[in-house]
Write an enzyme that holds these catalytic residues in place. Structure first.
Site, mmCIF file in Angstrom:
data_model
loop_
_atom_site.group_PDB
_atom_site.id
_atom_site.type_symbol
_atom_site.label_atom_id
_atom_site.label_comp_id
_atom_site.label_asym_id
_atom_site.label_seq_id
_atom_site.Cartn_x
_atom_site.Cartn_y
_atom_site.Cartn_z
ATOM 1 N N ASP A 189 0.855 -1.181 0.000
ATOM 2 C CA ASP A 189 0.000 0.000 0.000
ATOM 3 C C ASP A 189 0.896 1.237 0.000
ATOM 4 O OD1 ASP A 189 -2.070 2.086 0.893
ATOM 5 O OD2 ASP A 189 -3.262 0.246 0.868
ATOM 6 N N PHE B 36 -16.699 -10.936 -3.636
ATOM 7 C CA PHE B 36 -18.101 -10.918 -3.204
ATOM 8 C C PHE B 36 -18.197 -10.868 -1.684
ATOM 9 C CE2 PHE B 36 -17.906 -13.309 -7.228
ATOM 10 C CZ PHE B 36 -18.729 -12.521 -8.026
ATOM 11 N N GLY C 187 -36.866 -1.582 5.987
ATOM 12 C CA GLY C 187 -36.272 -0.679 6.968
ATOM 13 C C GLY C 187 -35.724 0.580 6.346
ATOM 14 N N CYS D 243 -20.247 0.072 -1.117
ATOM 15 C CA CYS D 243 -20.390 -0.750 -2.329
ATOM 16 C C CYS D 243 -21.703 -0.521 -3.060
ATOM 17 C CB CYS D 243 -20.242 -2.230 -1.971
ATOM 18 S SG CYS D 243 -18.571 -2.686 -1.496
#
Length: 444
Positions: A32, A155, A264, A271
């Site tokens: 990173d 996912f 709700g 995302c």
């Protein structure tokens, strides 16, 4: 010889992928450009909250299979397989995805690749990105590099990231058109994921564009399902019906199912909102914008839930927030996370404060992130602290500790016993029996 892996980008996706692949027995180097993030991870500390991940991180730092760096040169020399896991946020003022981090990762890595390797994109990108990046890698990598690109969408669900990485419900791999390169990429990825496929996880190969569409199509479907039941909540309120009973009845239909059918306050996070907007933007660029116009309404239904929550709370207070105290339970966009990106809970809290209320927020994990985003809000140290002196309490993130609140204990600290359940997480009969004026989205 076992493949050595690098993971470029050590945010939520990258840190999880790096730690879990090391736990499967691979040597992994995480990269990173953010030195602070690298220092945290190297010390065994996560810069975000994810249940179960920190022990995996620390275990693999200690056994030497996992380490971190800021050096692209070191990563290029080390890795046989390079996973690209950088963020693709929404562009400021636009619906489209910002691919600056993906492009920067490829531009920094490719010129340093001096031996054959596989680059695997995991970031969520607009369809067409992989083909563009493959061409870019071909131009930038040295002639002897022989770098192949595959696309392997993630996912992950926040709160279940370790489970979803180690035991995914499917593995999707987008392969290049060159048959030799495709066969090599598939062979390597089958080897990397063999512990999963041998226990029954489907391994699906496709072309680049199909693999890119799988993730955004899945998110678009989930967002649509959530907004569908919330649209039904709007109708239920008008018809004095109960959306929770409606949802329960629908869930027994095998064609529909109960997952993501909880009515709700709607979805948020880093995302779903930005992915469906980027999907719409890309469809427009491809000339297929009419195919996804329904997603605009999905997005609008989602935002309307937040407005309705504010309206319900204001109605309970006689039509005005001025001079009133509001206790907000929840800041993260979902439980088991400290992610406050596009958080419905924080959006509602900030809106109510702007309309004149004194708002106190409490969340079990997201307090530091919430303070950074909304320093204007007041923050409590506990559920009772947030509710102290409140004229109305709002449950906006369905953490287990909020679901299990004692109505009598909460009543002992509030100014008025008004509660709005933004997640349909509480039992109305229990709360009404305890003397509370209970209201919820989509219920009479």
């Amino acid at each position: 010889m076992a493949h050595r892996l690098t993971v470029i980008g050590t945010g939520y996706l990258g840190a999880t992928h790096a730690a879990c692949m090391a736990d499967l027995g691979f040597e992994v180097l995480g990269l990173d450009v953010d030195q602070h993030k690298i220092d945290c991870l190297s010390a065994g500390d996560l810069p975000f909250y994810e249940p179960g991940l920190e022990p995996v991180l620390r275990r693999n730092l200690e056994n030497g299979r996992l380490r971190f760096t800021t050096s692209y040169a070191e990563a290029a020399e080390f890795g046989d397989v390079h996973f690209v896991c950088v963020g693709t946020p929404q562009k400021s003022g636009e619906y489209a995805a910002d691919l600056a981090y993906v492009d920067a990762a490829i531009d920094s890595l490719a010129p340093l690749l001096r031996r054959p390797c596989l680059i695997v994109g995991k970031s969520t990108v607009p369809v067409g990105t992989a083909a563009r990046l493959a061409e870019r890698i071909g131009r930038l990598a040295p002639a002897e590099g022989d770098a192949v690109l595959a696309w392997n969408p993630e996912f992950l669900r926040e709160g279940f990231a370790v489970q979803d990485t180690m035991h995914p419900d499917r593995i999707v791999v987008g392969l290049p058109t060159d048959q030799g390169a495709a066969e090599h990429a598939e062979k390597v990825l089958r080897e990397l994921y063999s512990s999963m496929t041998t226990t029954g996880t489907p391994f699906i190969t496709a072309d680049y564009p199909t693999s890119e569409l799988v993730k955004v199509a899945a998110n678009a479907f989930l967002a649509t399902k959530i907004s569908f039941i919330n649209a039904m909540a709007e109708v239920c309120e008008a018809a004095h019906a109960d959306v929770t009973k409606l949802s329960e009845a629908l869930s027994h239909d095998d064609r529909i199912g109960g997952k993501f059918l909880g009515p709700g306050l709607g979805f948020g996070g880093g995302c779903l909102p930005k992915d469906i907007r980027a999907f719409m933007a890309r469809a427009g660029e491809l000339g297929a914008d009419q195919a996804l116009t329904f997603l605009r309404e999905v997005d609008e239904i989602n935002i309307r839930r937040r407005i309705r929550m504010v309206d319900l709370a204001r109605h309970l207070l006689g039509g005005s927030f001025i001079g009133r105290t509001v206790g907000v339970l929840g800041a993260a966009f979902k439980p088991n996370s400290d992610d406050v990106r596009d958080s419905p809970a924080l959006d509602v809290a900030a809106t109510i404060r702007a309309q004149g209320a004194r708002v106190t927020v409490y969340d079990p994990q997201a307090m530091d992130n919430a303070r950074r985003v909304h320093p204007d809000l007041t923050f409590g140290s506990s559920t009772l602290d947030a509710a102290r002196g409140a004229h109305v309490v709002l449950l906006l993130t369905e953490w287990e500790e909020f679901r299990e609140m004692d109505p009598a204990e909460l009543a002992s600290v509030v100014a008025e016993k008004n509660i709005v359940d933004g997640r349909n997480a509480l039992d109305p009969e229990v709360w009404r029996a305890a003397g509370w004026n209970y209201r919820a989205l989509g219920r009479p």
